[in-house]
Scaffold this motif. Sequence first.
Motif, PDB file in Angstrom:
ATOM      1  N   VAL A  33       0.860  -1.191   0.000  1.00  0.00           N
ATOM      2  CA  VAL A  33       0.000   0.000   0.000  1.00  0.00           C
ATOM      3  C   VAL A  33       0.897   1.243   0.000  1.00  0.00           C
ATOM      4  O   VAL A  33       1.901   1.294   0.713  1.00  0.00           O
ATOM      5  CB  VAL A  33      -0.948   0.005   1.225  1.00  0.00           C
ATOM      6  CG1 VAL A  33      -1.801   1.270   1.230  1.00  0.00           C
ATOM      7  CG2 VAL A  33      -1.828  -1.238   1.239  1.00  0.00           C
ATOM      8  N   GLU A  70      -6.385   6.798   5.920  1.00  0.00           N
ATOM      9  CA  GLU A  70      -6.997   5.910   4.910  1.00  0.00           C
ATOM     10  C   GLU A  70      -5.957   4.885   4.442  1.00  0.00           C
ATOM     11  O   GLU A  70      -6.248   3.689   4.341  1.00  0.00           O
ATOM     12  CB  GLU A  70      -7.540   6.778   3.766  1.00  0.00           C
ATOM     13  CG  GLU A  70      -8.353   6.029   2.718  1.00  0.00           C
ATOM     14  CD  GLU A  70      -7.483   5.407   1.640  1.00  0.00           C
ATOM     15  OE1 GLU A  70      -7.782   4.269   1.220  1.00  0.00           O
ATOM     16  OE2 GLU A  70      -6.470   6.038   1.229  1.00  0.00           O
ATOM     17  N   ARG A  71      -4.725   5.334   4.213  1.00  0.00           N
ATOM     18  CA  ARG A  71      -3.680   4.405   3.754  1.00  0.00           C
ATOM     19  C   ARG A  71      -3.318   3.400   4.859  1.00  0.00           C
ATOM     20  O   ARG A  71      -3.163   2.206   4.587  1.00  0.00           O
ATOM     21  CB  ARG A  71      -2.429   5.192   3.362  1.00  0.00           C
ATOM     22  CG  ARG A  71      -2.616   5.954   2.070  1.00  0.00           C
ATOM     23  CD  ARG A  71      -1.406   6.836   1.785  1.00  0.00           C
ATOM     24  NE  ARG A  71      -1.601   7.540   0.521  1.00  0.00           N
ATOM     25  CZ  ARG A  71      -0.892   8.595   0.132  1.00  0.00           C
ATOM     26  NH1 ARG A  71       0.079   9.076   0.908  1.00  0.00           N
ATOM     27  NH2 ARG A  71      -1.121   9.186  -1.015  1.00  0.00           N
ATOM     28  N   ARG A 112      -5.945   0.870   5.066  1.00  0.00           N
ATOM     29  CA  ARG A 112      -5.910  -0.059   3.929  1.00  0.00           C
ATOM     30  C   ARG A 112      -4.849  -1.137   4.198  1.00  0.00           C
ATOM     31  O   ARG A 112      -5.047  -2.319   3.921  1.00  0.00           O
ATOM     32  CB  ARG A 112      -5.599   0.695   2.636  1.00  0.00           C
ATOM     33  CG  ARG A 112      -6.626   0.400   1.559  1.00  0.00           C
ATOM     34  CD  ARG A 112      -6.273   0.941   0.194  1.00  0.00           C
ATOM     35  NE  ARG A 112      -5.963   2.354   0.161  1.00  0.00           N
ATOM     36  CZ  ARG A 112      -5.053   2.897  -0.669  1.00  0.00           C
ATOM     37  NH1 ARG A 112      -4.374   2.125  -1.498  1.00  0.00           N
ATOM     38  NH2 ARG A 112      -4.822   4.192  -0.655  1.00  0.00           N
ATOM     39  N   LYS A 153      -6.202  -3.584   6.879  1.00  0.00           N
ATOM     40  CA  LYS A 153      -7.244  -4.512   6.396  1.00  0.00           C
ATOM     41  C   LYS A 153      -6.666  -5.638   5.550  1.00  0.00           C
ATOM     42  O   LYS A 153      -7.307  -6.675   5.378  1.00  0.00           O
ATOM     43  CB  LYS A 153      -8.325  -3.741   5.656  1.00  0.00           C
ATOM     44  CG  LYS A 153      -9.116  -2.946   6.684  1.00  0.00           C
ATOM     45  CD  LYS A 153     -10.365  -2.302   6.168  1.00  0.00           C
ATOM     46  CE  LYS A 153     -11.068  -1.621   7.343  1.00  0.00           C
ATOM     47  NZ  LYS A 153     -11.149  -0.178   7.199  1.00  0.00           N
TER      48      LYS A 153
END
Length: 423
Positions: free
Chosen positions: A357, A396-397, A400, A403
């Motif tokens: 990511v 958000e990163r 990510r 997850k």
Amino acid sequence: MKVLVIGGGGREHALVWKIAQSPLVSKVFCAPGNPGIGTIAENVDLAVDDLPGLLAFARREGIGLTVVGPELPLSQGIVDLFEEYGLKVFGPRRNAAIIEASKAFSKELMHKYSIPTAAYEVFSEIAPALAFVDRLGAPIVIKADGLAAGKGVVVAQSRDEAHAAVRDMLSGNAFGDAGSRVVVEEFLRGEEASFLAFTDGKNIVPLASAQDHKAVFDGDLGPNTGGMGAYSPAPVVTPRIHDIAMREVMRRAVDGMAAEGRPYRGVLYAGLMIDGDEVKTLEFNARFGDPECQPLLMRMKSDLVPVLLAVANDDLSGVTIDWHDQAAVCVVMASGGYPGDYRKGFPIRGLEAAAQVEEVVVFHAGTTRQGGDIVNSGGRVLGVTALGPTVAVAMERAYRGVKAIHWEGVHYRSDIGGKALDR
Ligand code: AMP
Ligand code: GLY
């Protein structure tokens, strides 16, 4: 130059990651390290409190700089020992590391040098401590005097809970010797920030601002942990708050320690409670915060090694640090049940995908290798850390990355960075 980092958590992974980027460094060792650290440095199978073993290793390898991560070896005098043998080492000596090792000492220092803090008293007997609790009323805060891995503080919401905490600590059930004295103090309201600065005992060079998330569940609910995530910068530390913290907390602490004949050299970490324009000191730590170190070092543009060397050489004058404008967010992935009992040995999946990511680094904390797998072996297992142009993008990163990773029982907070967005 060869560098030895002592420790094996997320903080040390971040230190190794940053130090290994320095053109001054030819090789990094880490004792004991962890599997994540092992991909960028050589792990050395020595425990953080094996002082003679670490000294022998540093002398044998010709280590040019040793960087001490955790508080335990500092409080045992590892810096004094290495210096006796002419080795360069980053961290406070034993007589200064007491600023973290004894909460009673640090509260007395704050009182003596007018460093703003909560009203308090220190007790070693149960009855007077209970009487003081009754006088102050709940909510009220009970702290074990000694080191307890960030878990020796009970913020009691009721008189009964406060009494139970006092009894538990002073009867030796909780925290053993670390709880043989307790600090009972006034409950403070506000928003917390972690304020860290390098100091040589005279000069003070602050790091960027950061905020930790100590409680185990979203919304700051549940028991305190060593830290479930952190971000930097922390908007609660406005320029005005920064000035107050430098003047009333850092300057007074550094000068106070010098006046006490305990010159403080290393990184000094003040846990602050900020309420409007009022800044109060919750605690001092004698080391980098964990997980604060992860987002802070990802944001540090300057080479860290000259700063560490300047501190080890007792001369920080003229040293400045450049920071990336970007924000960084670190989400801690923990074993289910932490900070209570938890199960170990579950294979961790998705580490490679997470590392793909954009702007994400996965720092290892409590991991170990078992056969072909990397498995969870501690309470805090990973610190998934991301840079971004704003806290929102970094969040958000980071999430990510989070997850993409899974193991049985994994737990993490889903609101790390949220307070920065609220502002
Ligand atoms: P400490 O290790 O002393 O920083 O305490 C750990 C955590 O307990 C802090 O980060 C706060 O969340 C909380 N805490 C400690 N002292 C107080 C206080 N006087 N009032 C409110 N919360 C506190
Ligand atoms: N994150 C809190 C600490 O390092 O003490």
